[in-house]
Motif scaffolding. Structure first.
Motif, short mmCIF file in Angstrom:
data_model
loop_
_atom_site.label_atom_id
_atom_site.label_comp_id
_atom_site.label_asym_id
_atom_site.label_seq_id
_atom_site.Cartn_x
_atom_site.Cartn_y
_atom_site.Cartn_z
N HIS A 66 -90.73 42.79 -81.18
CA HIS A 66 -89.49 42.11 -80.79
C HIS A 66 -89.50 40.62 -81.13
CE1 HIS A 66 -88.20 45.83 -79.07
NE2 HIS A 66 -87.12 45.29 -78.55
N HIS A 125 -83.95 52.59 -77.32
CA HIS A 125 -83.69 53.34 -78.54
C HIS A 125 -84.77 54.35 -78.90
CE1 HIS A 125 -80.73 50.07 -78.84
NE2 HIS A 125 -79.98 51.10 -79.19
N SER A 299 -82.84 46.52 -88.61
CA SER A 299 -82.98 47.06 -87.25
C SER A 299 -83.44 48.52 -87.25
CB SER A 299 -81.68 46.94 -86.43
OG SER A 299 -80.81 48.04 -86.67
N CYS A 300 -83.70 49.02 -86.03
CA CYS A 300 -84.14 50.41 -85.89
C CYS A 300 -83.00 51.37 -86.22
CB CYS A 300 -84.69 50.66 -84.50
SG CYS A 300 -83.52 50.35 -83.16
N CYS A 360 -87.73 42.73 -84.89
CA CYS A 360 -86.43 42.97 -84.26
C CYS A 360 -85.52 41.76 -84.46
CB CYS A 360 -86.59 43.26 -82.78
SG CYS A 360 -87.35 44.85 -82.46
N CYS A 363 -81.53 41.05 -84.04
CA CYS A 363 -80.86 42.20 -83.42
C CYS A 363 -80.63 41.97 -81.94
CB CYS A 363 -81.65 43.48 -83.64
SG CYS A 363 -80.99 44.86 -82.71
N ASN A 382 -77.17 47.86 -83.39
CA ASN A 382 -76.56 48.88 -82.53
C ASN A 382 -75.83 48.35 -81.30
OD1 ASN A 382 -78.81 48.19 -80.89
ND2 ASN A 382 -80.05 49.62 -82.09
S1 SF4 Z 1 -82.33 47.78 -80.98
FE1 SF4 Z 1 -82.93 45.94 -82.05
S2 SF4 Z 1 -84.30 44.95 -80.57
FE2 SF4 Z 1 -84.18 47.09 -79.96
S3 SF4 Z 1 -85.87 48.13 -81.01
FE3 SF4 Z 1 -84.06 48.28 -82.32
S4 SF4 Z 1 -84.24 46.58 -83.74
FE4 SF4 Z 1 -85.56 46.14 -82.00
#
Ligand code: SF4
Lengths: 423, 163
Positions: A66, A125, A299-300, A360, A363, A382
């Motif tokens: 993060h 997530h 991002s994820c 991260c 995000c 997201n």
């Molecule tokens: S939502 Fe954003 S902060 Fe959370 S794990 Fe995914 S990339 Fe990282």
């Protein structure tokens, strides 16, 4: 009564023949995940329990993603806590900066999650692995501590919503557009306490990367998890990435769903979520004239190789608009390397992108691209909550990598299809 | 267990990013987190909240991230109980696991207004609005969760069971 896919996986991991919605069960865990924000709290709680060893050194993953590479001294202290704990407890799956990636892209890539698993993660997530036909869900730090100690967690068996996907999505429509469309349809609490079960012939047209970004955002509809059936594509992915044994569960024909939605993928348009909730969606044809200051691709949800390929395809030979900052962050080291090898990195940098190491970052408004007061960003992330990417009076518009890349070129939220031919 | 306090009232979908913005998550010290609690939604909250005060909100309270820092910050800021029409599920778990009392009650969530004085009996699930002289009944917790709360949180519950 028949069971859904989620219910079957939970029953098997609780050692029961069947379960019913609402039933409280304790299930065995195949993986317990934490990051540099949530694991420090969990580690402190773990230490209060008063045992020395974790339940299984191979079934815990610690990913400092993060605020890393450490953004400040406090973040560095948090990361050190993870590092020390991982070394002390001999945790096998600890990923240092340089191997680290965004946890929800990293775990499937490293083969740590396979079909049929039950996974909890101290990150909302964690539901991403439903793309593999696993049950995975976000929990808090105390649950993570308990999971690391006992290898078990309590769950209330969820009831289900079914999303029957039919038809083939159009050229510029990605998994992201489909899930934004669905969240717009059901609302941010539309699937509260429930599982979102995807099914139907349209799934065959969705790549694994599409499915990951869809399962990823189940939480944005309030769901406990989102889950896809296991098909040839899933099995090919699992076999390529993992040697762990996997199990394929199928929903019973008479499984009960609280509600069923049929979604014809061929009718879905590129979709954008306006501030400040993910369900505030509009089709690209209805966005109007929205001038932007920043574009974030990563991002994820959308930091995987296909996402970067899509962005590069659009940005090739083009330039980012003068007033726009384009920030691209691949989700893992492997994706980063592949982007370099395929020439994607070069295309993006030539287009004017800041090409970042996996993190991260922006995000969650952590670092690497914070917005000032009044600024607007199009992001492939997201969440577009108030203050999510920086100043409480900044705005985030959620979109696919295709829309994000097209918007970077024009400087306003744009339909990638309309960019064709306009060099 | 009883709680009594003045009400802070908010709307639907109060998310974890407004309860405690991510920019403050480089610490997990509850008292430090409490200094920034709710600041993007209500800049005066921290200044005005008194120990024992009660938060009332609409649907999907605590939606968003899994950060346990959110219930931790509310608790450390002095909030004694949160009443909402519904809670997001991870927030619900986290609140129970760290011992922040929460009650789901649509009627109370609609009826109670900012600055009302409210009394809560957690054992019975009753909510009394002393200002409006009305009583509402919330869902009591299932026995499984009562065990966790009685043990004073999940960690103590496990510690007792591992012995
Ligand atoms: S939502 Fe954003 S902060 Fe959370 S794990 Fe995914 S990339 Fe990282």
């Amino acid at each position: 009564m028949g069971m859904t896919m989620t219910q079957k996986i939970l029953a098997a991991h609780a050692g029961l023949d069947s379960v019913e919605p609402g039933q409280l069960i304790e299930a065995d865990l195949d993986m317990v995940l934490g990051n540099d924000i949530t694991a420090p709290v969990a580690i402190r709680e773990f230490e209060k329990i008063g045992i020395t060893d974790v339940f299984d050194k191979a079934k815990i993953a610690l990913v400092p993603d993060h605020f890393t590479p450490n953004k400040d001294i406090k973040a560095a202290e948090q990361s050190r806590l993870l590092r020390t704990f991982a070394a002390e407890k001999e945790i096998e799956h600890y990923f240092e900066v340089g191997q680290m990636g965004i946890e929800h892209a990293l775990l499937p890539e490293k083969g740590l999650v396979v079909s049929g698993d039950v996974v909890i993660g101290a990150d909302s997530h964690t539901c991403t692995y439903g793309a593999l036909g696993a049950f995975s869900t976000g929990i808090g730090s105390t649950d993570m501590a308990a999971g690391m100690a006992t290898g078990r967690a309590w769950f209330k068996v969820p009831s289900a919503l079914r999303f029957e996907l039919t038809g083939k999505p159009g050229q510029w429509v990605m998994g992201k557009d489909i899930i934004l469309h669905i969240i717009g349809l059901v609302g941010v609490d539309g699937a509260l306490y429930q599982s979102m079960e995807f099914s139907g012939s349209g799934i065959a047209y969705l790549s694994m990367d599409d499915r990951f970004s869809m399962a990823n955002m189940a939480i944005e509809a309030g769901a406990k998890n989102g889950i896809f059936p296991v098909d040839d594509q899933t099995l090919a992915y699992v076999k390529e990435h993992s040697t762990k044994p996997y199990r394929v569960y199928e929903a019973d024909a008479d499984a009960h769903y609280e509600q069923s939605y049929t979604i014809d993928l061929s009718t879905i348009r590129p979709t954008v979520s306006f501030p400040h909730l993910p369900d505030n969606t509009r089709s690209i044809d209805e966005v109007g004239n929205v001038r932007i200051d920043q574009v974030v691709i990563g991002s994820c949800t959308n930091g995987r190789i296909e996402d970067l390929r899509m962005a590069a395809g659009i940005l090739k030979g083009r330039k980012t608009a003068k007033h726009v900052r384009l920030i691209v962050f691949p989700a893992t080291q492997a994706i980063y390397l592949q982007a370099v090898r395929e020439g994607i990195a070069e295309i993006l940098v030539e287009a004017g992108a800041a090409f970042s190491t996996p993190t991260c970052g922006p995000c969650l408004g952590g670092h690497m691209g914070i917005l000032a007061e009044g600024e607007r960003a199009v992001a492939t992330t997201n969440r577009n909550f108030v203050g999510r990417m920086g100043h409480p009076k900044s705005e985030v518009y959620l979109a696919s990598p295709a829309v994000a890349a097209a918007s970077a070129v024009t400087g306003r939220i744009s339909d990638p299809a309309l960019l064709e031919g306009k060099e | 267990m009883q709680a009594k306090g003045r009400v802070f009232k908010y709307g639907n979908n109060v998310d974890t990013d407004v309860i405690i913005p991510a920019r403050y998550l480089n610490t997990s010290d509850a008292d430090e987190l409490a200094l920034h609690c709710m600041e993007d939604l209500d800049a005066d909250f921290v200044k005005n909240v008194r120990p024992g005060d009660i938060m009332v909100a609409g649907k999907n309270f605590g939606c968003g991230s899994s950060r346990e820092h959110a219930p931790m910050a509310l608790k450390a800021a002095g909030i004694s109980v949160v009443i909402a029409e519904t809670f997001a599920r991870i927030f619900f778990r986290n609140a129970i696991n760290i011992g922040l009392p929460i009650l789901e009650c649509g009627e109370a969530a609609h009826d109670i207004e900012a600055d009302d004085t409210v009394e809560v009996d957690l054992g019975a699930g009753t909510i009394t609005n002393l200002t409006k002289k009305r009583t509402y009944q919330a869902q009591p917790f299932p026995p499984f969760m009562q065990d966790i709360i009685e043990a004073d949180g999940l960690i103590n519950h496990i510690r007792a069971n591992l012995r």
